[in-house]
Design an enzyme around this catalytic site. Sequence first.
Site, PDB file in Angstrom:
ATOM      1  N   ASP A   1       0.891  -1.165   0.000  1.00 15.89           N
ATOM      2  CA  ASP A   1       0.000   0.000   0.000  1.00 15.89           C
ATOM      3  C   ASP A   1       0.928   1.213   0.000  1.00 15.89           C
ATOM      4  OD1 ASP A   1      -1.664   2.128   0.554  1.00 15.89           O
ATOM      5  OD2 ASP A   1      -2.238   1.434   2.552  1.00 15.89           O
TER       6      ASP A   1
ATOM      7  N   LYS B   1       2.726  11.131  -3.520  1.00 12.80           N
ATOM      8  CA  LYS B   1       1.581  10.514  -4.223  1.00 12.80           C
ATOM      9  C   LYS B   1       0.639  11.576  -4.811  1.00 12.80           C
ATOM     10  CE  LYS B   1      -1.866   6.912  -3.267  1.00 12.80           C
ATOM     11  NZ  LYS B   1      -2.301   5.966  -2.229  1.00 12.80           N
TER      12      LYS B   1
ATOM     13  N   GLU C   1      -7.404   0.579  -4.331  1.00 15.87           N
ATOM     14  CA  GLU C   1      -7.356   0.461  -2.872  1.00 15.87           C
ATOM     15  C   GLU C   1      -8.650  -0.088  -2.251  1.00 15.87           C
ATOM     16  OE1 GLU C   1      -5.999   4.367  -1.928  1.00 15.87           O
ATOM     17  OE2 GLU C   1      -4.015   3.954  -2.750  1.00 15.87           O
TER      18      GLU C   1
ATOM     19  N   ASP D   1     -12.576   5.542   3.344  1.00 14.28           N
ATOM     20  CA  ASP D   1     -11.125   5.578   3.560  1.00 14.28           C
ATOM     21  C   ASP D   1     -10.671   6.989   3.929  1.00 14.28           C
ATOM     22  OD1 ASP D   1      -8.380   5.601   3.372  1.00 14.28           O
ATOM     23  OD2 ASP D   1      -8.277   4.619   1.414  1.00 14.28           O
TER      24      ASP D   1
END
Length: 619
Positions: free
Chosen positions: A8, A70, A171, A196
Amino acid sequence: MGHTIGIDLGTTNSCVCCVIDEERIVIPNAEGSRTTPSVVGFTEDGQELVGQVAKRQAQTNAENTIFAVKRLIGRRFDSPDVAQARRSCPFNIVEGPNGDAWVEVRGKEMSPSEVSALILREMRDIAEEHLGEEIEDAIVTVPAYFNDAQRQATKNAGKIAGLEVSRIVNEPTAAALAYGVGDEAQKGAMKVAVYDLGGGTFDISILELTDGVFSVLSTSGDTYLGGEDFDNAILDWLADEFEAEHDVDLLEIPMALQRLKEEAEQAKCELSNADEVEINLPFIHTGDDGPLHIEQTLTRAKLEELVDHLIERSLDPCRTALKDAQLRRADIDEVLLVGGMTRMPKVRQRVGKFFQQEVDTSVNPDEVVALGAAVQGGIISGELTDVLLLDVTPLTLGVETAGGVFTPLIQRNTTVPCSHTEIFSTSVDNQTMVPIHVLQGERAMAEDNKSLARFELTGIPPAPRGVPKIDVTFKIDENGMVNVSARDEATGMEQSINIVADGGLSDSDIEELIEEAASKEAEDERMRELMEKRNQAEGLLYSTERSLEAYGSELPEDEAQELATDIATVKELVEGANLEELGTIIDTLEACAHRLAEAMYAAMDEMEEGDASGEEEAM
Ligand code: AMP
């Protein structure tokens, strides 16, 4: 063969997991932590530090320490998300050679893929150290809304790190796998919401599970909502209290600010288990009368009051995602929590209340995505069986057609992998080249959507318009990468392109595009109708002109002249005509076409009669 690890690659933290003998394990780093900060520091003596060590030296080496890379990966330098990142980052974000966002550290420009590669390499090293074997294969997760460029850049990061990334997995899908939702597939179709809330971003995804197959029905989120905002709410409160007492604004003092930030995050985390915490920051500042300290008690109730608006903010994207999936809250069978912030009891409570059910907290929210990636690795390597994974496209994909109309080939939220072919043709006579303009978006006209790529199919043999048949195929693979090809049926000649989208689309970009499309739906519809009518009129004009050339001589001369004048008149008018005028033009052309058709049939009848008399003579 070595194991396939699941990584991840998070905005704030990364995690690596593996399946060994059907057992799913989270691999701790050398310091014993199960997650590693996604932070890379470049020291003066040329070292590249990754993880906690990098985070520790961030304060004294801010401009050479890269956080949240990211947010930059696969994005254009001039995109709004990068502009926002530039405002908040202490390090330098520059324009890379191809117009992408890069970073500059110690005078050297680096792509976000290179920086991410250092994190991936660290995660691989952690796994190799723990497992005592060399690791070559990895599954890496990305947000469901990542576009092709972002996925490709993530894959490249794996390559640079010396890893074979056999699959890029969304994800939320990974989370659903880790929660073992797939194991219950036999029960029938299930709808799952994956909420999330991480350190820097919020994502909500609605998945559907049917017969062991996952598909993402919709995604939404907020790229700038995460744990850091919760920390800042505490920090602001502490600074306000301090300013009220000492008339000093700590937010203006970098050293104090950093200490406040760390303390705020720690207090927030502790309050997930405790009812109150003591916040002690001795010597936070030196005033005229000597050193000043912070000594405060923060209760869970106060924290909840401070961050209530942030939790509420996360619910808007939840509503959008439900709407996009055409579901009501009550249709959701299971709610899964992902991201460290969902450890906060108030978040769990509010999300549960929103979805009108107990939320599943059985898996550690900061490990769940990596665990799911490892499960996917286990499936690919054959160690685990019975689960198949599918995801969806976040926006509609299509091409530009005559009159600047956007013609969709793959609708938004279509399950991937998928493929769709449509046949197109030329718009003028003897056209030997067809331009293919690939776009992404929800608007009716091409110019209002996002241009992804252009290419040309050349070498088409000269033919009247509408005759050549060009197959245009869109293929999206299981990693969400798009391939567009165009093939001339007559010659078999083909051109194709793998799309590297220009500029990343964040959740909020997608949201905006969808909202914009909805608000302009009526206007777009009128425009589309106009263009279609115009195309119809042009087509009719073309065929009527050809008929006049061929059969005009069969009509009395004055009538042929009249038709020629009518056709010439409407030809002048087509370009600027409105919908109503186009209707009249089409009526006129149809009348001309009918008159010509009559002449054509009369001519054919005459020919047949002639032929028949010939046969009689022969007998
Ligand atoms: P992630 O991006 O999923 O690693 O989530 C990181 C965020 O979760 C950070 O903002 C952390 O401060 C937050 N977090 C981690 N543990 C807890 C906890 N026990 N309670 C509240 N927030 C937490």
